[in-house]
Scaffold this motif. Structure first.
Motif, PDB file in Angstrom:
ATOM      1  N   ILE A  96       0.864  -1.184   0.000  1.00 54.23           N
ATOM      2  CA  ILE A  96       0.000   0.000   0.000  1.00 54.23           C
ATOM      3  C   ILE A  96       0.903   1.236   0.000  1.00 54.23           C
ATOM      4  O   ILE A  96       1.806   1.344   0.833  1.00 54.23           O
ATOM      5  CB  ILE A  96      -0.938  -0.010   1.234  1.00 54.23           C
ATOM      6  CG1 ILE A  96      -1.907  -1.197   1.154  1.00 54.23           C
ATOM      7  CG2 ILE A  96      -1.696   1.318   1.361  1.00 54.23           C
ATOM      8  CD1 ILE A  96      -2.823  -1.219  -0.073  1.00 54.23           C
ATOM      9  N   ILE A  97       0.674   2.127  -0.944  1.00 49.00           N
ATOM     10  CA  ILE A  97       1.553   3.305  -1.017  1.00 49.00           C
ATOM     11  C   ILE A  97       0.798   4.591  -0.692  1.00 49.00           C
ATOM     12  O   ILE A  97       1.396   5.650  -0.551  1.00 49.00           O
ATOM     13  CB  ILE A  97       2.241   3.444  -2.396  1.00 49.00           C
ATOM     14  CG1 ILE A  97       1.211   3.445  -3.525  1.00 49.00           C
ATOM     15  CG2 ILE A  97       3.259   2.318  -2.609  1.00 49.00           C
ATOM     16  CD1 ILE A  97       1.744   4.069  -4.788  1.00 49.00           C
ATOM     17  N   LYS A  98      -0.553   4.484  -0.590  1.00 50.20           N
ATOM     18  CA  LYS A  98      -1.321   5.687  -0.257  1.00 50.20           C
ATOM     19  C   LYS A  98      -2.510   5.286   0.606  1.00 50.20           C
ATOM     20  O   LYS A  98      -3.182   4.293   0.313  1.00 50.20           O
ATOM     21  CB  LYS A  98      -1.812   6.330  -1.565  1.00 50.20           C
ATOM     22  CG  LYS A  98      -2.363   7.710  -1.378  1.00 50.20           C
ATOM     23  CD  LYS A  98      -2.483   8.442  -2.722  1.00 50.20           C
ATOM     24  CE  LYS A  98      -3.238   9.733  -2.537  1.00 50.20           C
ATOM     25  NZ  LYS A  98      -4.688   9.592  -2.710  1.00 50.20           N
ATOM     26  N   ALA A  99      -2.716   6.035   1.648  1.00 57.57           N
ATOM     27  CA  ALA A  99      -3.885   5.788   2.498  1.00 57.57           C
ATOM     28  C   ALA A  99      -4.625   7.106   2.665  1.00 57.57           C
ATOM     29  O   ALA A  99      -4.028   8.105   3.059  1.00 57.57           O
ATOM     30  CB  ALA A  99      -3.437   5.265   3.857  1.00 57.57           C
ATOM     31  N   ASP A 100      -5.906   7.087   2.312  1.00 55.00           N
ATOM     32  CA  ASP A 100      -6.744   8.273   2.526  1.00 55.00           C
ATOM     33  C   ASP A 100      -7.778   7.875   3.568  1.00 55.00           C
ATOM     34  O   ASP A 100      -8.799   7.248   3.249  1.00 55.00           O
ATOM     35  CB  ASP A 100      -7.391   8.684   1.200  1.00 55.00           C
ATOM     36  CG  ASP A 100      -8.237   9.949   1.345  1.00 55.00           C
ATOM     37  OD1 ASP A 100      -8.625  10.283   2.489  1.00 55.00           O
ATOM     38  OD2 ASP A 100      -8.501  10.594   0.319  1.00 55.00           O
ATOM     39  N   LYS A 104     -11.565   6.571   3.392  1.00 55.73           N
ATOM     40  CA  LYS A 104     -11.537   5.130   3.708  1.00 55.73           C
ATOM     41  C   LYS A 104     -11.063   4.311   2.510  1.00 55.73           C
ATOM     42  O   LYS A 104     -11.710   3.322   2.098  1.00 55.73           O
ATOM     43  CB  LYS A 104     -12.917   4.662   4.177  1.00 55.73           C
ATOM     44  CG  LYS A 104     -13.349   5.352   5.465  1.00 55.73           C
ATOM     45  CD  LYS A 104     -14.597   4.725   6.010  1.00 55.73           C
ATOM     46  CE  LYS A 104     -14.635   4.809   7.514  1.00 55.73           C
ATOM     47  NZ  LYS A 104     -15.506   3.876   8.130  1.00 55.73           N
ATOM     48  N   THR A 105      -9.944   4.755   1.965  1.00 58.70           N
ATOM     49  CA  THR A 105      -9.424   4.148   0.750  1.00 58.70           C
ATOM     50  C   THR A 105      -7.918   3.918   0.862  1.00 58.70           C
ATOM     51  O   THR A 105      -7.200   4.775   1.363  1.00 58.70           O
ATOM     52  CB  THR A 105      -9.675   5.109  -0.447  1.00 58.70           C
ATOM     53  OG1 THR A 105     -11.069   5.329  -0.544  1.00 58.70           O
ATOM     54  CG2 THR A 105      -9.177   4.532  -1.757  1.00 58.70           C
ATOM     55  N   LEU A 106      -7.481   2.766   0.368  1.00 56.66           N
ATOM     56  CA  LEU A 106      -6.047   2.469   0.272  1.00 56.66           C
ATOM     57  C   LEU A 106      -5.716   2.224  -1.193  1.00 56.66           C
ATOM     58  O   LEU A 106      -6.544   1.671  -1.926  1.00 56.66           O
ATOM     59  CB  LEU A 106      -5.708   1.198   1.066  1.00 56.66           C
ATOM     60  CG  LEU A 106      -6.144   1.137   2.528  1.00 56.66           C
ATOM     61  CD1 LEU A 106      -5.913  -0.272   3.081  1.00 56.66           C
ATOM     62  CD2 LEU A 106      -5.390   2.166   3.362  1.00 56.66           C
ATOM     63  N   VAL A 107      -4.502   2.608  -1.590  1.00 56.39           N
ATOM     64  CA  VAL A 107      -4.090   2.385  -2.979  1.00 56.39           C
ATOM     65  C   VAL A 107      -2.762   1.639  -2.971  1.00 56.39           C
ATOM     66  O   VAL A 107      -1.841   1.997  -2.233  1.00 56.39           O
ATOM     67  CB  VAL A 107      -3.933   3.719  -3.746  1.00 56.39           C
ATOM     68  CG1 VAL A 107      -3.555   3.463  -5.202  1.00 56.39           C
ATOM     69  CG2 VAL A 107      -5.201   4.558  -3.661  1.00 56.39           C
ATOM     70  N   SER A 108      -2.672   0.602  -3.810  1.00 55.65           N
ATOM     71  CA  SER A 108      -1.440  -0.200  -3.860  1.00 55.65           C
ATOM     72  C   SER A 108      -0.480   0.366  -4.900  1.00 55.65           C
ATOM     73  O   SER A 108      -0.859   1.205  -5.728  1.00 55.65           O
ATOM     74  CB  SER A 108      -1.773  -1.648  -4.212  1.00 55.65           C
ATOM     75  OG  SER A 108      -2.053  -1.741  -5.601  1.00 55.65           O
ATOM     76  N   ALA A 109       0.761  -0.169  -4.856  1.00 53.76           N
ATOM     77  CA  ALA A 109       1.788   0.300  -5.787  1.00 53.76           C
ATOM     78  C   ALA A 109       1.369   0.075  -7.237  1.00 53.76           C
ATOM     79  O   ALA A 109       1.750   0.833  -8.124  1.00 53.76           O
ATOM     80  CB  ALA A 109       3.095  -0.420  -5.498  1.00 53.76           C
ATOM     81  N   SER A 110       0.545  -0.972  -7.477  1.00 50.84           N
ATOM     82  CA  SER A 110       0.129  -1.213  -8.861  1.00 50.84           C
ATOM     83  C   SER A 110      -1.199  -0.536  -9.186  1.00 50.84           C
ATOM     84  O   SER A 110      -1.800  -0.807 -10.224  1.00 50.84           O
ATOM     85  CB  SER A 110       0.032  -2.718  -9.117  1.00 50.84           C
ATOM     86  OG  SER A 110      -1.000  -3.256  -8.305  1.00 50.84           O
ATOM     87  N   GLY A 111      -1.672   0.318  -8.291  1.00 48.81           N
ATOM     88  CA  GLY A 111      -2.863   1.117  -8.580  1.00 48.81           C
ATOM     89  C   GLY A 111      -4.182   0.483  -8.164  1.00 48.81           C
ATOM     90  O   GLY A 111      -5.251   1.033  -8.432  1.00 48.81           O
ATOM     91  N   GLN A 112      -4.126  -0.675  -7.490  1.00 46.45           N
ATOM     92  CA  GLN A 112      -5.386  -1.270  -7.004  1.00 46.45           C
ATOM     93  C   GLN A 112      -5.941  -0.409  -5.873  1.00 46.45           C
ATOM     94  O   GLN A 112      -5.174   0.098  -5.041  1.00 46.45           O
ATOM     95  CB  GLN A 112      -5.117  -2.650  -6.426  1.00 46.45           C
ATOM     96  CG  GLN A 112      -5.118  -3.762  -7.441  1.00 46.45           C
ATOM     97  CD  GLN A 112      -4.803  -5.068  -6.742  1.00 46.45           C
ATOM     98  OE1 GLN A 112      -3.684  -5.266  -6.258  1.00 46.45           O
ATOM     99  NE2 GLN A 112      -5.788  -5.938  -6.686  1.00 46.45           N
ATOM    100  N   VAL A 113      -7.275  -0.293  -5.840  1.00 47.13           N
ATOM    101  CA  VAL A 113      -7.909   0.527  -4.806  1.00 47.13           C
ATOM    102  C   VAL A 113      -8.696  -0.386  -3.870  1.00 47.13           C
ATOM    103  O   VAL A 113      -9.435  -1.268  -4.323  1.00 47.13           O
ATOM    104  CB  VAL A 113      -8.857   1.573  -5.461  1.00 47.13           C
ATOM    105  CG1 VAL A 113      -9.589   2.374  -4.397  1.00 47.13           C
ATOM    106  CG2 VAL A 113      -8.059   2.486  -6.383  1.00 47.13           C
TER     107      VAL A 113
END
Ligand SMILES: Cc1cc2nc3c(=O)[nH]c(=O)nc-3n(C[C@H](O)[C@H](O)[C@H](O)COP(=O)(O)OP(=O)(O)OC[C@H]3O[C@@H](n4cnc5c(N)ncnc54)[C@H](O)[C@@H]3O)c2cc1C
Length: 435
Positions: A96-100, A104-113
């Motif tokens: 996971i490279i982004k947490a909002d 209530k959303t996480l985004v992975s390095a390959s862009g999965q949400v």
């Protein structure tokens, strides 16, 4: 459009805390598809302490599936199939490279949400690297750190490739002590280097440390104190050949292991949730300052009820128990119920060579050393009591039997009053046994 998945519960991080949380969710009742674990590692949650111990044995080494959680606390091994059977989605090799947290959303390095209703943060710690301090040559080949199974695999390869070679271990804490022992067992010529006057200074007293340093010296490990590594030389393949010390000495090295500490992995959540003492601030149920966001294991700074303090604990026992507490609290809250506050008694342990120690409680106040701490004894058994405000608040014991270890845990919890340090010195372990 990036793939998007939604879960009722998401655990970010797939280490010890995640595994124990998953088991607790299953115990409490979980519907298929409700829970996902998202992990940077390629394997299901395992007992991390094995990596610096059995994983490095020259013979009969521990390997997965042998040490998947929850085997380290006497429970059942949770194999990858277990997660499938329970309808728990194990999303591996996914960082996971982004947490909002507001969305209530996480985004992975390959862009999965990934969307969640309740998030459990279980990202653990990362190692502090010598390159973080700009140590010259610190990115040479065969300089290792140990946090994840991938690191351990690389180390195992190097131990094989550099048979009977020279190893330098930088750092005199848990990792330094356990890794020095493991390398020595693998027949490497081992030197340890650390700046402090004795090993494990955060926990050990000079008296405790003197035993381990003597024992290690008897095993042929060279201990160099009061200095640090300031640079590394390499050969034409970029492999480390030499460690340069601040005091001007140099040590030959085929392998270097660095164990100079860790820091909790919380940068994803910066500015979104309250922090304290370097971790994510939680209540006694591991709930952070945001509703529906929990933090467990190494990353949590929680109320340590017994000492009326708030602390962060980087040890496996707490990672397991905090995970169970958080899940129980989440499930109880859904039914409008509550659970008792977390009331943790600190417990740390380590094993090296034939040695094994346990510590319970708080290492503050005056200390009393007892027992046989001669490093040459065939069966050393010794310990230390910590006494604060006339009460015994902490106990360390090397070589204890299961019953004796239970007794010291009980004592640290009870915090009995003592008349004088002399009593403890004279009675030694029998003081703990009669509590
Ligand atoms: C080699 C070693 C030996 C140890 N030995 C002992 C011991 O003998 N006794 C003891 O008490 N303690 C020991 N510890 C400490 C103990 O293992 C930790 O306290 C415990 O593992 C913490 O559990 P955790 O779940 O918080 O973190 P971890 O077990 O570290 O798990 C964190 C997980 O999160 C993943 N992750 C991190 N960031 C992301 C991201 N952005 N996206 C996806 N995944 C992510 C990591 O890859 C990892 O899988 C040892 C630690 C190490 C490294």
């Amino acid at each position: 459009m990036a793939e998007e998945k939604s879960f009722k519960y998401v655990i970010v991080g797939g280490g010890v805390a995640a595994g124990y949380a998953a088991r607790e969710f299953a115990n409490q009742g979980l519907k298929p598809g409700e829970l996902a674990i998202i992990s940077k590692e390629a394997v299901a949650p395992y007992e991390r302490p094995a990596l610096s111990k059995g994983y490095l044995f020259p013979e009969g080494a521990a390997r997965l599936p042998g040490f998947y959680v929850c085997v380290g606390s006497g429970g059942e091994k949770l194999l990858p199939e277990w997660y499938t059977e329970k309808g728990i989605e194990l999303i591996l090799s996914t960082e996971i490279i982004k947490a909002d947290l507001a969305a209530k959303t996480l985004v992975s390095a390959s862009g999965q949400v990934f969307k969640y209703q309740t998030l459990l943060i279980a990202t653990g710690s990362s190692v502090i690297r010598l390159s973080d301090f700009g140590v010259q040559g610190a990115d040479a080949k065969n300089i290792f750190y140990l946090r994840e199974i991938e690191d351990a695999d690389k180390l195992v390869e190097a131990i094989k490739a550099k048979k009977n070679g020279k190893a330098v271990v930088v750092g005199g804490g848990y990792i330094g002590l356990e890794l020095s022992a493991a390398l020595r067992i693998n027949n490497l010529d081992v030197s340890m280097v650390y700046p402090e006057p004795w090993c494990m200074p955060r926990l050990f007293t000079a008296g405790i440390a003197a035993f381990y340093e003597g024992y290690y010296a008897n095993k042929g490990i060279q201990i160099i104190k009061g200095t640090v590594a300031v640079g590394f030389s390499t050969n034409s393949d970029g492999e480390v050949t030499e460690v340069k010390l601040k005091d001007g000495r140099t040590l030959e090295a085929d392998i270097v292991i660095v164990g100079v500490g860790g820091r909790p992995l919380i940068s994803l959540f910066k500015g979104q949730v309250e922090e304290e003492k370097g971790g994510l601030k939680t209540d006694a149920f591991f709930k952070t300052s945001l509703p529906d966001v929990y933090a467990i294991g190494d990353v949590a700074t929680f109320p340590m009820k017994i000492y009326n303090d708030v602390r962060r604990v980087e040890h496996v026992d707490h990672s397991r128990k905090s995970a169970e507490q958080a899940v129980k609290a989440i499930k109880a809250a859904e039914e409008g119920k509550s659970v008792p506050e977390y009331d943790y008694l600190p417990y740390f342990y380590s094993r090296e060579f034939d040695l094994s120690w346990q510590f319970y409680g708080d290492n503050v106040g005056e200390t009393v050393l007892f027992g046989d701490n001669d490093p040459k004894s065939p069966k050393p058994k010794f310990g230390t009591y910590w006494v604060k405000d006339g009460k015994v608040v902490g106990v360390f014991l090397e070589g204890g039997t299961p019953d004796e270890n239970k007794a010291i845990a009980k004592l640290a919890r009870a915090q009995p009053v003592v008349d004088s340090l002399d009593v403890l010195s004279k009675e030694g372990l029998s003081f703990a046994s009669k509590i």
